[in-house]
Design a protein around this motif. Structure first.
Motif, mmCIF file in Angstrom:
data_model
loop_
_atom_site.group_PDB
_atom_site.id
_atom_site.type_symbol
_atom_site.label_atom_id
_atom_site.label_comp_id
_atom_site.label_asym_id
_atom_site.label_seq_id
_atom_site.Cartn_x
_atom_site.Cartn_y
_atom_site.Cartn_z
ATOM 1 N N GLY B 112 -4.883 58.085 -26.126
ATOM 2 C CA GLY B 112 -5.235 56.678 -25.989
ATOM 3 C C GLY B 112 -5.996 56.172 -27.196
ATOM 4 O O GLY B 112 -5.818 55.037 -27.628
ATOM 5 N N GLU B 184 -2.147 54.974 -22.322
ATOM 6 C CA GLU B 184 -2.025 53.589 -22.775
ATOM 7 C C GLU B 184 -1.017 53.440 -23.930
ATOM 8 O O GLU B 184 -1.382 53.014 -25.035
ATOM 9 C CB GLU B 184 -3.395 53.048 -23.179
ATOM 10 C CG GLU B 184 -4.384 53.164 -22.033
ATOM 11 C CD GLU B 184 -5.587 52.260 -22.196
ATOM 12 O OE1 GLU B 184 -5.543 51.349 -23.023
ATOM 13 O OE2 GLU B 184 -6.559 52.461 -21.470
ATOM 14 N N GLU B 187 -0.766 49.864 -25.493
ATOM 15 C CA GLU B 187 -1.994 49.162 -25.888
ATOM 16 C C GLU B 187 -1.883 48.708 -27.352
ATOM 17 O O GLU B 187 -1.486 49.478 -28.221
ATOM 18 C CB GLU B 187 -3.192 50.104 -25.706
ATOM 19 C CG GLU B 187 -4.533 49.472 -25.942
ATOM 20 C CD GLU B 187 -5.009 49.580 -27.384
ATOM 21 O OE1 GLU B 187 -5.783 48.717 -27.790
ATOM 22 O OE2 GLU B 187 -4.577 50.505 -28.112
ATOM 23 N N SER B 215 -2.627 52.757 -17.957
ATOM 24 C CA SER B 215 -2.780 51.419 -18.510
ATOM 25 C C SER B 215 -3.854 50.687 -17.732
ATOM 26 O O SER B 215 -4.209 51.080 -16.626
ATOM 27 C CB SER B 215 -1.467 50.644 -18.403
ATOM 28 O OG SER B 215 -1.624 49.338 -18.912
ATOM 29 N N HIS B 216 -4.402 49.652 -18.334
ATOM 30 C CA HIS B 216 -5.232 48.766 -17.532
ATOM 31 C C HIS B 216 -4.620 47.369 -17.511
ATOM 32 O O HIS B 216 -5.294 46.398 -17.224
ATOM 33 C CB HIS B 216 -6.695 48.771 -17.983
ATOM 34 C CG HIS B 216 -6.894 48.495 -19.428
ATOM 35 N ND1 HIS B 216 -7.100 49.506 -20.347
ATOM 36 C CD2 HIS B 216 -6.912 47.352 -20.117
ATOM 37 C CE1 HIS B 216 -7.239 48.971 -21.536
ATOM 38 N NE2 HIS B 216 -7.133 47.667 -21.433
#
Lengths: 253, 336
Positions: B112, B184, B187, B215-216
């Motif tokens: 990430g 991610e 991202e 992921s967010h």
């Protein structure tokens, strides 16, 4: 070629050329040194330095080469090279944040670290052998000569000493994330050790006693390595290597 | 006023099948490729992963959660980059033992956090990343990089954040392994590149690869993932198929009123119509209500709007939720 191999290759070449430049200058200076040895002794500011010049005078070209190449060149530049090759191995990766991608490759931690140790060790040791191998050829320019075998033994002794320093720095790198702090720390250590070496009442506590003119004179005279010193250096290197593996395993994961 | 939380999986209760169990929580018929049992990890006083049970794969599973929820640490545990304090991990048949090299040989990973060797040309960096992955991996990575139009002769230091991310994704998608763990992966990418990367993930998953990604951003992963696992504070909050989440999200209607509207009266009306009021918010001079309804939202809205004497809403939305809204409105907790 992998980046770490390229760094080691260029570093080793630089270390070799510096060593060779010092060696060429020293050997070509020998006739002048021999002619002016009394004046040089008078100029020496310390008793320990006068004692060294006495050793050189008594030992002739062999002691001079030992002093210039091994004691001066390899110990000073070599110690620096050992630190430079080792200090960033893990600490540098941690500092720049690349430790994760290094560990993400499908290789065991031990293999990753061992490969890095071997590459650095070769970069430290091979230039010592390579430059030492040119000594007989360079001596031909001043009508002097030295046998290859004792020089090879001396190079081995010097390399083992440098590998012990390299391995100690390597272990520190495995425990830290600040390569420059390791570098300066080791530099201070070398300065302290060399200062101790020059003090006659403390000199036996200095690690540079292991690689001074006396030590190489014994190797040259006996055509053999001191087994206890050799064993001690190998054991130190092995212990530092295993300590590195332990420290590395503890921090990752 | 908040309703009861609908169907969240209580922490640590996600069912993990044993090797003889043919079905698991995704409903797929094949055995899970990634199995984690009671995985826990703390850093000093901070609990990063608090006992996660998960069985995933084949297909794409999304691990969703806000920053600091423990997603990355859990993924690192799965890949053997972080040693769990407790629990058991099996990835593609390899148990996490020792330094986890057996898992790293069966899986690929994209970190990430982006930290690369800037001095290396991109092609050489890919080669470095793929060391130990077999001869074909570099060719596949270069083909992926060509699809993403990455300049492979340029040094990585000249790459933007998004280009570096794409390089890592190429390196993670190139090895022929049954599992990919991607932290991610989209991202920092622009929408076009994000779509391309998701397309690559689809293609890879269609070949039978198990992909676990974090992921967010809900909007990114709900397109790619068949299953969503919601993580908060190191625990699994919910584990559902994407379809189920979308279906439930579609039942949430958001209404905005002028700030001075009578919220008590509005709430009574909504409850009378069978809506369960989840949350009221006063923000930016507005009064906002999120209502979960049992029927088709359009029908409910039509009935609500026909009620006499109620203030008219300034805006109406339904079916689209951010991750923070999803956490708040579906699970009744603050996620982001």
């Amino acid at each position: 070629m992998l980046r770490e191999h390229r760094f080691a290759l260029w570093g080793a070449l630089a270390w070799f050329f510096v060593l060779e430049a010092l060696l060429v200058g020293a050997i070509l200076f020998w006739p002048s040194f021999e002619d002016n040895i009394d004046a040089l002794r008078d100029m020496a500011p310390m008793e320990s330095l006068k004692g060294m010049i006495d050793q050189l005078e008594a030992g002739g070209i062999v002691a001079y080469v030992n002093g210039q190449h091994f004691f001066k060149g390899c110990n000073s530049v070599g110690a620096l090279a050992a630190v430079v090759f080792a200090m960033g191995v893990v600490a540098g990766e941690a500092q720049r944040g690349t430790l994760e991608i290094l560990l993400a490759r499908p290789m065991s931690r031990r293999r990753v670290l061992s490969e890095r140790w071997i590459v650095g060790a070769l970069a430290v040791a091979l230039p010592v052998y390579a430059s030492t191998h040119t000594i007989p050829w360079l001596l031909g320019f001043i009508d002097e000569d030295m046998a290859h075998w004792p020089l090879f033994l001396s190079a081995t002794h010097q390399s083992l000493f440098l590998l012990a320093l390299y391995s100690a720095t390597f272990a520190l790198s495995c425990a830290s994330s600040r390569p420059m702090a390791i570098g300066f720390g080791m530099l201070l250590f070398f300065l302290a050790e060399f200062s101790i070496y020059l003090v006659q009442t403390l000199t036996h506590w200095s690690v540079f006693r292991l690689t001074d003119i006396d030590a190489f004179a014994r190797i040259m005279a006996q055509h053999a390595l001191d087994p206890w010193i050799t064993l001690g250096l190998v054991a130190t290197t092995a212990a530092c290597f295993e300590l590195s593996q332990h420290l590395y395993a503890r921090r990752t994961p | 006023m908040r309703s009861a939380i609908p169907n969240p999986a209580p922490a640590n209760t996600t069912r993990v099948p044993d090797s003889t169990d043919a079905s698991h929580s995704t409903g797929a018929s094949s055995s899970p490729v990634i199995v984690a049992r009671a995985v826990a990890r703390r850093f000093g006083d901070k609990v990063a992963v608090a006992g996660i049970d998960l069985a995933a794969g084949p297909g794409i599973t999304g691990l969703l959660g806000p920053n600091g929820s423990g997603k990355s640490t859990f993924l690192r545990c799965l890949y053997g980059l972080v040693r769990p304090d407790a629990g058991e991990i099996v990835v593609a048949g390899a148990k996490l033992v020792g330094d986890g090299v057996a898992i790293r040989r069966r899986a690929a990973y994209a970190p990430g956090e982006i930290a690369l060797y800037g001095e290396l040309p991109a092609r050489e960096h890919l080669e470095w990343l793929l060391r130990g992955r077999g001869h074909g991996a570099l060719e596949r990575a270069l083909a992926l990089a060509a699809r993403l139009e990455l300049p492979m002769d340029k040094r990585v230091r000249s790459f933007s954040h998004g280009m570096k991310r794409q390089l890592l994704v190429c390196a993670a998608l190139a090895p022929e392994v049954p599992v990919r763990i991607l932290d991610e992966p989209t991202e920092g990418l622009d929408p076009t590149k994000r779509g391309q990367v998701l397309e690559m993930l689809f293609e890879d998953a269609s070949r039978g690869t198990t992909i676990l990604l974090s992921s967010h951003h809900l909007g990114e992963v709900d397109r790619a993932c068949a299953r969503l696992v919601f993580v908060q504070a190191g625990r699994i909050l919910a584990d559902e198929t994407t379809q189920a989440v979308k279906s439930r999200a579609a039942r949430v209607v958001r209404l905005s009123f002028v700030a001075g509207a009578d919220d008590a009266r509005l709430e009574r009306a909504m409850l009378d119509l069978g809506g369960a009021t989840i949350a009221w918010q006063r923000r930016d001079g507005e009064l906002r209500a999120s209502v979960r309804v049992a029927e088709e939202p359009r029908d409910w809205l039509a009935r609500f709007l026909s009620l006499p004497g109620l203030p008219a809403p300034q805006a109406i939305e339904h079916g689209k939720l951010s991750l923070a809204e999803l956490y708040r409105e579906l699970y009744g907790v603050e996620g982001c």
